[in-house]
Motif scaffolding. Structure first.
Motif, PDB file in Angstrom:
ATOM      1  N   ALA A   1      36.144  73.444  65.559  1.00 48.53           N
ATOM      2  CA  ALA A   1      35.407  72.183  65.668  1.00 48.53           C
ATOM      3  C   ALA A   1      35.202  71.539  64.304  1.00 48.53           C
ATOM      4  O   ALA A   1      35.176  70.307  64.186  1.00 48.53           O
ATOM      5  CB  ALA A   1      34.062  72.420  66.344  1.00 48.53           C
TER       6      ALA A   1
ATOM      7  N   PRO B   1      37.827  68.210  62.960  1.00 50.51           N
ATOM      8  CA  PRO B   1      36.817  67.478  63.737  1.00 50.51           C
ATOM      9  C   PRO B   1      37.361  66.207  64.393  1.00 50.51           C
ATOM     10  O   PRO B   1      36.804  65.740  65.386  1.00 50.51           O
ATOM     11  CB  PRO B   1      35.753  67.147  62.670  1.00 50.51           C
TER      12      PRO B   1
ATOM     13  N   LEU C   1      38.238  66.349  68.299  1.00 51.78           N
ATOM     14  CA  LEU C   1      37.148  66.057  69.232  1.00 51.78           C
ATOM     15  C   LEU C   1      36.903  64.561  69.337  1.00 51.78           C
ATOM     16  O   LEU C   1      36.637  64.028  70.428  1.00 51.78           O
ATOM     17  CB  LEU C   1      35.871  66.774  68.766  1.00 51.78           C
TER      18      LEU C   1
END
Length: 418
Positions: free
Chosen positions: A307, A311, A314
């Motif tokens: 994550a 990033p 996402l």
């Protein structure tokens, strides 16, 4: 017997002096203990004059004894010695002085002296003067140190040199006093009280080198013990050497074995404090470095997660969802707008169909009299009356030629003709 006196019959001075002399003569021989503060042997006289001082109160009394008695003593009587005198009190009325006429003089031996000191110690201990809860802690770094000692003594040199060697910036307030003999206790008391009155003095040292029990006797003086117990400034006792234990050691807040030890107790060692600061700084640096390493490791672990490693992945997924939602909202809004537009058109058509103007456009007209009232009947309309005819695109002003009323039958026939 008491003197019978009054304002009208006062007693003369000689009567009072003689009465006092008589009362003292009736006292008889007594045993008196004290410390010798002065010995005066005048050449050619058969009498030796002594001055005997009380060990607690500031009271002294002259003592006279025969030279034979004085010379027959086993040990010579010197200033500062403690003696017990069997004497007859006498009052010399002409001078108004009290004296003792010695009949026997006995030296206070070491064993007896120690026994008396022990008795005094128990008495003062029972009053709580030596209690541990009365002891006050020494300040870590005193602003000014008070020192009570003999002038130019080894004790003074030891305290000053050792204290300044340990902490060069230390300041001293030295109060000199006699540290041996009959005047010692009184001068030490005065010096302690003088330093106590100085607000800049944070701790007081009473220092003296070693000596015999008799030499250290002033530092077991009851008056000095009570004076030290009454001060609010912490007191360090540095009297004699390690085996010496005068009563001052018990009442003082801290006992030092020697004057040099007193200097070590009062001020810290600047080298030790510097090393302590360096050690503390090193420990703090090590702890901070360890904390940073742990935090960096935790941060690296967080950054290694998918994550946080990517990033934007996402965000891309969320951007796709956001675009779909935007499209759905746009289509739904367009449908709602289209339905609303159709509804507005229908309502506009209905309103126009019900409008009077639309009726006029179909060929109808509205007739109004001169006052602007619409005519719905021929009643009240006369021939020649001006009228206004409202049509779809304007008004026609006419004059009435004639008025014809229609009956329902006539109206129906006309309608059929039409």
């Amino acid at each position: 017997m008491a003197l019978e006196t009054s304002v009208e019959k006062p007693a003369p001075v000689r009567a009072v002096a003689n009465a006092i002399s008589g009362w003292i003569d009736r006292l008889g021989p007594i045993w008196v203990e004290g410390q010798v503060t002065q010995v005066n042997r005048r050449p050619g006289l058969a009498t030796v004059f002594l001055t005997l001082r009380d060990s607690v109160a500031d009271i002294s009394v002259p003592v006279t004894c025969s030279r034979v008695l004085f010379d027959s003593l086993a040990a010579p009587v010197t200033e500062g010695a403690s003696i017990v005198v069997h004497a007859k009190p006498s009052y010399y009325a002409n001078r108004g002085t009290l004296s003792l006429q010695a009949r026997d003089i006995r030296m206070v031996g070491l064993g007896e002296l120690l026994a008396r000191l022990e008795q005094r110690r128990q008495l003062l201990a029972a009053e709580g003067l030596f209690a541990r809860e009365r002891k006050r802690p020494l300040p870590f770094l005193p602003q000014r140190v008070g020192l009570v000692t003999a002038p130019s003594s080894a004790a003074e040199r030891d305290v000053l040199e050792n204290a300044r060697r340990r902490w060069p910036a230390v300041a001293f307030e030295v109060a000199h006093a006699t540290m041996q003999g009959p005047r010692s206790a009184g001068e030490v008391i005065e010096a302690v009280r003088r330093l106590e009155a100085d607000p800049a003095v944070d701790v007081i040292i009473v220092a003296r080198g070693g000596g015999s029990v008799e030499d250290l006797l002033p530092f077991s003086d009851e008056g000095l013990i009570r004076a030290v117990a009454a001060v609010r400034t912490p007191v360090v006792s540095a009297i004699g050497h390690e085996p010496d234990t005068p009563l001052l050691d018990l009442v003082a807040d801290v006992r030092a074995s020697t004057p040099t030890d007193a200097a070590k107790l009062v001020v810290p060692d600047v080298d030790d404090e510097r090393r302590g600061i360096d050690d503390a700084r090193a420990r703090m640096r090590h702890l901070l470095r360890s904390w940073l390493v742990r935090e960096q490791a935790g941060l690296d672990a967080l950054r290694s997660r998918p994550a946080l490693a990517a990033p934007h992945s996402l965000l891309d997924a969320r951007l796709g969802e956001l675009a779909d939602q935007r499209s759905r909202l746009r289509r739904q809004l367009e449908r709602q707008l289209d339905r609303a537009a159709d509804d507005i058109d229908h309502r506009r058509a209905r309103v126009r169909a019900l409008s009077p103007l639309a009726t006029l456009q179909r060929g109808y007209a509205v007739v109004q009299d001169a006052d602007g009232r619409a005519l719905t009947s021929v009643a009240g309309v006369d021939a020649g009356a001006p009228l206004t005819v409202r049509v779809a695109d304007g008004r026609v002003h006419v004059l009435t030629e004639r008025v014809e009323a229609l009956t329902p039958t006539t109206e129906e026939n006309r309608g059929e003709e039409d």
